[in-house]
Design a protein around this motif. Structure first.
Motif, PDB file in Angstrom:
ATOM      1  N   ILE A 109       0.871  -1.106   0.215  1.00 42.98           N
ATOM      2  CA  ILE A 109       0.068   0.352   0.004  1.00 42.98           C
ATOM      3  C   ILE A 109       1.043   1.489   0.156  1.00 42.98           C
ATOM      4  O   ILE A 109       0.399   2.212  -0.623  1.00 42.98           O
ATOM      5  N   GLY A 110       1.713   1.171   1.174  1.00 47.85           N
ATOM      6  CA  GLY A 110       2.840   2.008   1.446  1.00 47.85           C
ATOM      7  C   GLY A 110       3.226   2.327  -0.688  1.00 47.85           C
ATOM      8  O   GLY A 110       3.645   3.583  -0.712  1.00 47.85           O
ATOM      9  N   LEU A 111       3.696   1.831  -1.581  1.00 47.07           N
ATOM     10  CA  LEU A 111       4.892   1.553  -2.348  1.00 47.07           C
ATOM     11  C   LEU A 111       3.310   2.113  -3.513  1.00 47.07           C
ATOM     12  O   LEU A 111       3.873   3.090  -4.583  1.00 47.07           O
ATOM     13  N   GLY A 112       2.509   1.575  -2.987  1.00 45.15           N
ATOM     14  CA  GLY A 112       1.309   1.971  -4.664  1.00 45.15           C
ATOM     15  C   GLY A 112       1.096   3.262  -4.408  1.00 45.15           C
ATOM     16  O   GLY A 112       0.299   4.634  -5.149  1.00 45.15           O
ATOM     17  N   GLU A 227       3.500  21.866   4.498  1.00 38.22           N
ATOM     18  CA  GLU A 227       3.613  22.520   3.065  1.00 38.22           C
ATOM     19  C   GLU A 227       4.661  21.965   2.110  1.00 38.22           C
ATOM     20  O   GLU A 227       3.711  21.086   1.105  1.00 38.22           O
ATOM     21  N   PRO A 228       5.741  21.713   2.402  1.00 42.29           N
ATOM     22  CA  PRO A 228       6.719  20.958   1.510  1.00 42.29           C
ATOM     23  C   PRO A 228       6.791  19.667   1.633  1.00 42.29           C
ATOM     24  O   PRO A 228       6.947  18.887   0.748  1.00 42.29           O
ATOM     25  N   PHE A 229       5.762  19.029   2.514  1.00 37.35           N
ATOM     26  CA  PHE A 229       5.523  17.860   3.057  1.00 37.35           C
ATOM     27  C   PHE A 229       4.214  16.949   2.635  1.00 37.35           C
ATOM     28  O   PHE A 229       4.088  16.105   3.449  1.00 37.35           O
ATOM     29  N   ALA A 230       3.460  18.442   2.696  1.00 33.81           N
ATOM     30  CA  ALA A 230       2.089  17.963   2.510  1.00 33.81           C
ATOM     31  C   ALA A 230       1.209  16.615   1.509  1.00 33.81           C
ATOM     32  O   ALA A 230       1.115  15.897   2.447  1.00 33.81           O
ATOM     33  N   THR A 231       2.492  16.062   0.774  1.00 32.34           N
ATOM     34  CA  THR A 231       1.712  15.075  -0.337  1.00 32.34           C
ATOM     35  C   THR A 231       2.141  13.599   0.147  1.00 32.34           C
ATOM     36  O   THR A 231       2.076  12.700   1.035  1.00 32.34           O
ATOM     37  N   LEU A 232       3.721  14.052   1.102  1.00 30.20           N
ATOM     38  CA  LEU A 232       3.940  13.054   2.032  1.00 30.20           C
ATOM     39  C   LEU A 232       3.270  12.988   3.080  1.00 30.20           C
ATOM     40  O   LEU A 232       2.970  11.277   3.366  1.00 30.20           O
ATOM     41  N   VAL A 238      -2.997   8.126   5.394  1.00 27.95           N
ATOM     42  CA  VAL A 238      -3.704   7.730   3.628  1.00 27.95           C
ATOM     43  C   VAL A 238      -3.587   6.304   4.507  1.00 27.95           C
ATOM     44  O   VAL A 238      -3.964   5.793   4.323  1.00 27.95           O
ATOM     45  N   GLY A 239      -2.250   6.333   4.128  1.00 28.75           N
ATOM     46  CA  GLY A 239      -1.562   4.819   3.781  1.00 28.75           C
ATOM     47  C   GLY A 239      -1.768   4.127   4.779  1.00 28.75           C
ATOM     48  O   GLY A 239      -2.778   2.731   5.281  1.00 28.75           O
ATOM     49  N   CYS A 240      -1.779   4.520   6.769  1.00 28.39           N
ATOM     50  CA  CYS A 240      -1.788   3.518   6.987  1.00 28.39           C
ATOM     51  C   CYS A 240      -3.434   3.825   8.084  1.00 28.39           C
ATOM     52  O   CYS A 240      -4.149   2.926   8.417  1.00 28.39           O
ATOM     53  N   ALA A 318       6.880  -0.486   7.540  1.00 30.82           N
ATOM     54  CA  ALA A 318       6.157  -0.745   6.151  1.00 30.82           C
ATOM     55  C   ALA A 318       6.127   0.359   5.669  1.00 30.82           C
ATOM     56  O   ALA A 318       6.039   0.689   4.233  1.00 30.82           O
ATOM     57  N   ILE A 319       4.754   0.920   6.091  1.00 33.77           N
ATOM     58  CA  ILE A 319       4.475   2.144   4.873  1.00 33.77           C
ATOM     59  C   ILE A 319       5.660   3.314   5.571  1.00 33.77           C
ATOM     60  O   ILE A 319       6.043   4.008   3.864  1.00 33.77           O
ATOM     61  N   TYR A 320       6.115   3.335   6.358  1.00 31.57           N
ATOM     62  CA  TYR A 320       6.909   4.783   6.494  1.00 31.57           C
ATOM     63  C   TYR A 320       7.655   4.828   6.124  1.00 31.57           C
ATOM     64  O   TYR A 320       8.160   5.256   4.513  1.00 31.57           O
ATOM     65  N   PRO A 321       8.568   4.133   5.747  1.00 32.75           N
ATOM     66  CA  PRO A 321      10.523   3.709   4.942  1.00 32.75           C
ATOM     67  C   PRO A 321       9.450   3.310   3.539  1.00 32.75           C
ATOM     68  O   PRO A 321      10.906   3.757   2.658  1.00 32.75           O
ATOM     69  N   SER A 322       8.961   2.562   3.374  1.00 37.77           N
ATOM     70  CA  SER A 322       8.797   2.720   1.820  1.00 37.77           C
ATOM     71  C   SER A 322       8.082   3.980   1.494  1.00 37.77           C
ATOM     72  O   SER A 322       8.562   4.468   0.143  1.00 37.77           O
TER      73      SER A 322
END
Length: 453
Positions: A109-112, A227-232, A238-240, A318-322
């Protein structure tokens, strides 16, 4: 003759607070913390910001203080008590398999999400002058770090992996020696009860700790930082959320035939405490309690929950490092291929123990970046927002740590379906968690230890 005061006098404020459900206290602390943090930042009230930071820091320090004795005694007792569990080896193997399966789903899910949203593109972040973190994770460091060179140092420097190794060895030795080691097992059980009781007093301060931790984050970082990290940030939340409210309910429904709503009803106190404390190990007593309230046999829960608290990290490992690896690669303009994505999945499943249940996942991130050959300086980009990301990551970790024992117990037909179907009652009003051996030998003494003040 003077008359006694009326017994129906109005209850004190403290009594009213004690009668308030624990989750309501947590939510109240969360809302008040956000408000005070915003006030401290908007009005530049330095003393208020300092007070909030001190409250939050003290709460986390109190949780961490119990980590070494809690992890050591919990794992020693759980490993030693596996001799009383039917098919213990099969339960252990199935627990590990479910850990791996859920981790693979989480990393996928994280990679996707990372491939769909490209979180590092267009951020315009400056990478000049960034230095790699002082302590980094590598496979050599990870493997050699499991074995302590000094027993005292492992505890004083809170090297959780080394403490886990020592505890497993001690538990196995107790099983081998049998009756000769019974005094050591009894001592470990007593120390575990003592630590859990003292830690439960700290957990009762969670509403206050929530106020300080959330308030400090708002006062220190505000909203501009995101702001610069908004998408991440959105990707990680969302992934979690997809894992927590999508994957886990589906597994409960189709792999175990259980109603997911009952799981969240029972596990929610541990999930919300994990969100504010950002510590899987600090949440361990609550996680174990809610797992048993959901019908998991105490003997199995006493093994699976402490083991999961140090190795089961769907959020942090899992989610975070990916997502973070994709983010760093895109910031530095490095293209990742299929081989790199497979390596991320491998690291997430095999190396998740590197997070060791403590606040933050920097070690796991550096392990992932070093395996992929990405610049370790990229870690510095994420340090500022790590507390904001870590809240949701840890909540997902703890939910997974409660989920797997429920799944395994249900599939082994040992889950108490009546208890699972009705996980009611305020968490603080329930009986304290007891060591299985003591619970069988002295139930009256165990009942005397409650969570109420």
């Amino acid at each position: 003759m003077s008359t006694a005061p009326e017994a129906t006098s109005s209850p004190s404020v403290l009594a009213r607070v004690r009668r308030t459900p624990f989750w309501v206290q947590i939510v109240a602390g969360l809302v008040l913390g956000v408000g005070l943090g915003y006030l401290a930042r908007a009005a530049d009230v330095s003393w208020l910001a300092t007070t909030l930071e001190t409250i939050g820091k003290t709460f986390v320090q109190l949780l961490k203080l119990a980590v070494p004795p809690l992890v050591f005694t919990a794992i020693v007792v759980s490993v030693a008590n596996l001799r009383n569990v039917t098919n213990a080896a099969r339960l252990a193997v199935r627990t590990l398999l479910w850990f791996a399966v859920t981790s693979l789903i989480a990393v996928a899910i994280g990679l996707g999400l990372g491939l769909l949203t490209n979180p590092g593109e267009g951020t315009d972040l400056k990478t000049e002058g960034l230095a790699p973190p002082k302590s980094t994770g590598s496979w050599v460091d990870f493997l050699t770090g499991v074995f302590p060179t000094n027993i005292v140092t492992a505890f004083t420097e809170v090297e959780v992996l080394q403490i886990v190794f020592l505890a497993i060895v001690a538990g196995a030795a107790i099983i081998k020696l049998g009756g000769k080691a019974e005094p050591v097992l009894k001592l470990s059980e007593s120390v575990l009860e003592l630590v859990q009781t003292a830690l439960w007093w700290v957990i009762r301060l969670s509403p206050l700790g929530t106020l300080g931790l959330i308030g400090k984050s708002v006062a220190k970082y505000g909203w501009d930082l995101l702001e610069p990290f908004a998408t991440l940030t959105v990707d990680i939340y969302v992934g979690c959320a997809l894992v927590l409210f999508g994957v886990y309910p589906l597994l409960l429904k189709f792999a175990a035939g259980l109603n997911p709503l009952n799981f969240f009803k029972g596990a929610w106190p541990a999930i919300q405490l994990a969100f504010v404390s950002r510590s899987s190990v600090g949440t361990l007593p609550v996680t174990r309690r809610v797992t048993e309230r959901l019908g998991v046999p105490g003997e199995y829960a006493s093994f699976a929950v402490p083991f999961g608290a140090t190795t089961k990290m769907d959020g942090c490992a899992a989610i975070y490092p990916s997502l973070a690896a994709i983010f760093v690669a895109q910031v530095y303009g490095i293209d990742l291929g299929i081989k790199d994505y497979l390596l991320i999945a491998f690291v997430s499943v095999i190396g998740s123990a590197a997070t060791a249940g403590l606040t933050g996942a920097i070690v796991m991130l550096t392990l992932t970046l070093s395996t992929l050959g990405l610049p370790l300086e990229g870690v510095g980009l994420l340090l500022a927002i790590d507390p904001i990301l870590d809240m949701m990551r840890t909540a997902t970790n703890v939910a997974g740590q409660a989920l797997v024992p429920v799944l395994v117990a249900a599939r082994e037909k040992t889950l108490d379906l009546v208890a699972y179907g009705n996980p009611t009652g305020d968490l603080l009003a329930g009986p304290a968690v007891t060591v299985p051996a003591q619970a069988a030998e002295a139930p009256q003494a165990a009942e005397g230890v409650t969570a109420t003040a």
